[in-house]
Design an enzyme around this catalytic site. Structure first.
Site, PDB file in Angstrom:
ATOM      1  N   SER A  65       0.723  -1.298  -0.165  1.00 47.23           N
ATOM      2  CA  SER A  65       0.201  -0.027  -0.163  1.00 47.23           C
ATOM      3  C   SER A  65      -0.059   0.941  -0.211  1.00 47.23           C
ATOM      4  O   SER A  65       0.953   2.316  -0.649  1.00 47.23           O
ATOM      5  CB  SER A  65      -1.400  -0.398   1.012  1.00 47.23           C
ATOM      6  OG  SER A  65      -0.563   0.258   2.382  1.00 47.23           O
ATOM      7  N   HIS A 124       9.291   2.745   8.550  1.00 53.71           N
ATOM      8  CA  HIS A 124       9.334   1.770   9.738  1.00 53.71           C
ATOM      9  C   HIS A 124       8.284   2.337  10.443  1.00 53.71           C
ATOM     10  O   HIS A 124       8.002   3.706  10.910  1.00 53.71           O
ATOM     11  CB  HIS A 124      10.492   1.990  10.262  1.00 53.71           C
ATOM     12  CG  HIS A 124      10.257   1.234  11.974  1.00 53.71           C
ATOM     13  ND1 HIS A 124      10.430  -0.261  11.305  1.00 53.71           N
ATOM     14  CD2 HIS A 124      10.281   0.759  13.204  1.00 53.71           C
ATOM     15  CE1 HIS A 124       9.892  -0.973  12.788  1.00 53.71           C
ATOM     16  NE2 HIS A 124      10.088  -0.306  13.330  1.00 53.71           N
TER      17      HIS A 124
HETATM   18  C1  GAR Z   1       4.097  -0.715   6.766  1.00 54.12           C
HETATM   19  O1  GAR Z   1       3.716  -0.103   7.940  1.00 54.12           O
HETATM   20  C2  GAR Z   1       5.367  -0.516   7.015  1.00 54.12           C
HETATM   21  O2  GAR Z   1       5.598   0.899   7.233  1.00 54.12           O
HETATM   22  C3  GAR Z   1       6.172  -2.371   7.581  1.00 54.12           C
HETATM   23  O3  GAR Z   1       5.070  -2.536   6.435  1.00 54.12           O
HETATM   24  C4  GAR Z   1       4.146  -2.596   6.512  1.00 54.12           C
HETATM   25  C5  GAR Z   1       4.179  -3.009   4.894  1.00 54.12           C
HETATM   26  O4  GAR Z   1       2.610  -2.070   4.758  1.00 54.12           O
HETATM   27  N1  GAR Z   1       7.091  -1.862   7.140  1.00 54.12           N
HETATM   28  C6  GAR Z   1       7.558  -2.500   8.136  1.00 54.12           C
HETATM   29  O5  GAR Z   1       7.587  -3.084   9.554  1.00 54.12           O
HETATM   30  C7  GAR Z   1       9.612  -3.001   8.266  1.00 54.12           C
HETATM   31  N2  GAR Z   1      10.321  -3.252   9.711  1.00 54.12           N
HETATM   32  P1  GAR Z   1       2.589  -1.924   3.076  1.00 54.12           P
HETATM   33  O6  GAR Z   1       2.806  -3.337   2.266  1.00 54.12           O
HETATM   34  O7  GAR Z   1       1.457  -2.441   2.861  1.00 54.12           O
HETATM   35  O8  GAR Z   1       3.030  -0.576   2.647  1.00 54.12           O
END
Ligand code: GAR
Length: 192
Positions: free
Chosen positions: A13, A113
């Site tokens: 996303s 993060h």
């Molecule tokens: C997001 O919340 C991002 O900040 C987190 O994973 C999610 C990915 O969502 N990242 C971490 O935890 C990295 N350590 P998305 O695939 O929908 O963008």
């Protein structure tokens, strides 16, 4: 034209928010940059379908097919470098990166993060924030250095933690802010 390569592992996303913002703000004309490729370590990452539907090149490199973290990261860098990236954007890319990989992209590698770093680096971010009784949570965009979830902070967004929150509710509130600060920070990073 400057090339952005976005790395994902799942929903994508944040990647989609960056792609949509780039389209809406016409980054090719206004920033001189475009999203050259989206790369995933998981073939079933949902975000790949979105990227492909936008006409963006997509690549999958399954980390399980490599004998070591070093071998995977070397192949990943080879794949990314086919797109001559000026900026590599980690957007929910759930792999710990080797120092060699991080050094290779020094100054052009950023991550988001879901916490107010330096609080709660690593996994289970929201669970740990709730367990600690944190009253505020948020997200951080930072330059990537060899130390996990460290590196100079480029942007942060803050949200309240509500008494009714569970980890999923808090994650959703934080994610809404991620979608605002990550595209903005990518754009600022390219223009600086
Ligand atoms: C997001 O919340 C991002 O900040 C987190 O994973 C999610 C990915 O969502 N990242 C971490 O935890 C990295 N350590 P998305 O695939 O929908 O963008």
């Amino acid at each position: 034209m400057r090339n952005i390569v976005i790395l994902i592992s799942g929903g994508g996303s944040n990647m989609a928010a960056i792609v949509k913002t780039a389209q809406r703000e016409r980054w090719e004309a206004t920033v001189g940059a475009h999203i050259a490729a989206v790369v995933s370590n998981k073939a079933d990452a949902k975000g790949l379908q979105f990227a492909a539907a936008q006409g963006i090149a997509t690549r999958v490199l399954d980390h399980k097919a490599f004998v070591s973290r070093e071998a995977f990261d070397a192949a990943l860098a080879d794949c990314i470098d086919e797109y001559s990236p000026n900026l590599v954007v980690l957007a929910g890319f759930m792999r710990i990166l080797t120092p060699a990989f991080v050094n290779h992209y020094a100054g052009r590698l950023i991550n988001i993060h879901p916490s107010l770093l330096p609080a709660f680096p690593g996994l289970q971010t929201h669970e740990r924030a709730l367990a600690a009784g944190a009253k505020f949570a948020g997200a951080t965009v930072h330059e990537v250095t060899a130390e996990l979830d460290h590196g100079p902070i480029l942007a942060q967004a803050v949200v309240p933690v509500l008494p009714s929150d569970d980890a999923a509710a808090l994650a959703a509130r934080v994610l809404t802010q991620e979608h605002l600060i990550y595209p903005r920070t990518v754009r600022e990073f390219l223009l600086r």
